[in-house]
Design an enzyme around this catalytic site. Structure first.
Site, PDB file in Angstrom:
ATOM      1  N   HIS A 167       0.842  -1.203   0.000  1.00  0.00           N
ATOM      2  CA  HIS A 167       0.000   0.000   0.000  1.00  0.00           C
ATOM      3  C   HIS A 167       0.880   1.257   0.000  1.00  0.00           C
ATOM      4  CE1 HIS A 167      -3.158   2.753   1.146  1.00  0.00           C
ATOM      5  NE2 HIS A 167      -4.046   1.794   1.293  1.00  0.00           N
ATOM      6  N   GLU A 271      -0.722   1.158  -5.482  1.00  0.00           N
ATOM      7  CA  GLU A 271      -0.467  -0.051  -4.710  1.00  0.00           C
ATOM      8  C   GLU A 271      -0.431  -1.291  -5.597  1.00  0.00           C
ATOM      9  OE1 GLU A 271      -3.805   2.198  -2.050  1.00  0.00           O
ATOM     10  OE2 GLU A 271      -3.720   0.009  -1.868  1.00  0.00           O
TER      11      GLU A 271
HETATM   12  O1  TA6 Z   1      -6.117   1.158  -0.743  1.00  0.00           O
HETATM   13  C1  TA6 Z   1      -7.136   2.077  -0.728  1.00  0.00           C
HETATM   14  C2  TA6 Z   1      -7.908   1.914   0.573  1.00  0.00           C
HETATM   15  O2  TA6 Z   1      -8.434   0.650   0.678  1.00  0.00           O
HETATM   16  C3  TA6 Z   1      -8.962   3.017   0.692  1.00  0.00           C
HETATM   17  O3  TA6 Z   1     -10.255   2.502   0.538  1.00  0.00           O
HETATM   18  C4  TA6 Z   1      -8.702   3.624   2.069  1.00  0.00           C
HETATM   19  O4  TA6 Z   1      -9.457   3.019   3.044  1.00  0.00           O
HETATM   20  C5  TA6 Z   1      -7.224   3.361   2.242  1.00  0.00           C
HETATM   21  O5  TA6 Z   1      -7.007   2.104   1.699  1.00  0.00           O
HETATM   22  C6  TA6 Z   1      -6.666   3.494   3.632  1.00  0.00           C
HETATM   23  O6  TA6 Z   1      -7.064   2.468   4.446  1.00  0.00           O
HETATM   24  P1  TA6 Z   1      -6.641   2.477   6.004  1.00  0.00           P
HETATM   25  O7  TA6 Z   1      -7.250   1.235   6.573  1.00  0.00           O
HETATM   26  O8  TA6 Z   1      -5.145   2.471   6.067  1.00  0.00           O
HETATM   27  O9  TA6 Z   1      -7.204   3.755   6.588  1.00  0.00           O
END
Ligand code: TA6
Length: 312
Positions: A167, A271
């Site tokens: 991520h 990601e």
């Molecule tokens: O990767 C994108 C995502 O899934 C978004 O939907 C947003 O929730 C982001 O990740 C961040 O997630 P987190 O759980 O780290 O706040």
């Protein structure tokens, strides 16, 4: 006081959490916290930070660290019954002293092997035994490579299935000046529209509002062009078919406590992920997912960088 190992230093980071420091020629460096197996810093030869790390990031379990490269395993987002993005990012990893050999084309000596195994508690929520090994390598040209190997070590013959993502939060000068090349015309699931499936338009992706899309079966190379910084990030990935692009923009940012309200202007998540087709491993089987990040000086206007050339 840092402890020197041949290929890395073990030091104390924020809140006394253990971190690994990798150093490469020309002042390049990277840092990985054992908490979450989480890369929090990647710096180039000018000492410039290439990853976004929130100034409000919380370095205290069980809160995941906001920024850098969180690891989403064994579940991406809310695609399952576990906590969002799974539990690997809020567990304490160990340095793997005896990793199985990992064929690599990197000549650099700046790397560390980490390992995560499930805790008794994890087995209650996700009843599968695994070994998640990850090598973080800072290459001689400043490229950062994360190679994950996940093995099913169940003794009861049970297979398991997971989704996965690196991520990555890239640091950008001004999100409204950034272009992403390599995802044109692809199908994607829009997380802002109940993961409905759409097809991307034919030009580079630019940003003027919240985006949260899962691009499906993407090329193995994606380019992120930051005109103002005259820099292009090249994302190379293997074993990870999909790519997620996320920026919360202004409103959503206000609802995320460990993200500065204006920070969305200086970050972009691209990601490398395996989401559409979850990975199933039988006992003894191993999956490998590799991410290589490089930052190349570029100037779109000077024609030095033709995205099509970069993506070839
Ligand atoms: O990767 C994108 C995502 O899934 C978004 O939907 C947003 O929730 C982001 O990740 C961040 O997630 P987190 O759980 O780290 O706040």
């Amino acid at each position: 006081m840092a402890t020197k190992h041949p290929c890395f230093e073990l030091a104390k980071g924020i809140n006394g959490l253990d971190k690994i420091v990798l150093r490469e020629s020309r002042n390049r460096s990277a840092e990985v916290y054992l908490y979450g197996g989480h890369v929090t810093s990647w710096k180039n030869e000018n000492g410039e930070e290439l990853l976004y790390l929130s100034s409000k990031a919380i370095f205290k379990p069980p809160k995941p660290i906001r920024g850098g490269i969180p690891l989403c395993f064994p579940q991406f987002s809310n695609l399952g019954t576990l906590e969002s993005h799974g539990f690997a990012r809020n567990r304490i990893w160990e340095v793997d002293a005896t990793p199985p050999p990992l064929p690599t084309n990197s000549s650099s000596n700046a790397f560390v092997d980490l390992i995560l195994r499930p805790t008794e508690d994890d087995l209650k929520t996700w009843p599968y035994n695994f070994e998640f090994r990850m090598r973080v390598n800072l290459g001689s040209e400043g490229e950062l490579t994360l190679t994950s190997r996940i093995r099913n070590t169940n003794a009861d013959g049970k297979p398991f299935t997971f989704t996965f993502a690196y991520h990555t939060y890239f640091s950008v000068s001004d999100i409204s000046e950034v272009r992403v090349e390599g995802l044109e015309t692809l199908d994607y699931l829009d997380n802002l529209k109940n993961r409905e499936r759409f097809t991307e338009q034919g030009d580079a992706i630019t940003f003027e509002s919240e985006i949260d899309k899962i691009y499906l079966s993407t090329p193995t190379k994606i380019a992120i062009l930051d005109h103002e910084k005259k820099r292009t990030f090249v994302v190379r990935k293997d074993g990870l078919a999909d790519a997620v692009v996320w920026n919360p923009w202004d409103k959503k940012s206000k609802s995320i406590s460990d993200l500065g309200d204006e920070d969305y202007k200086h970050m972009l998540c691209v990601e490398a992920a395996a989401v559409e087709r979850p990975i199933t491993l039988k006992p003894g089987e191993e999956w490998k997912g590799r991410l290589e990040l490089s930052a190349v000086p570029s100037s779109y206007s000077s024609g030095q960088l033709d995205p099509k050339k970069v993506l070839q």
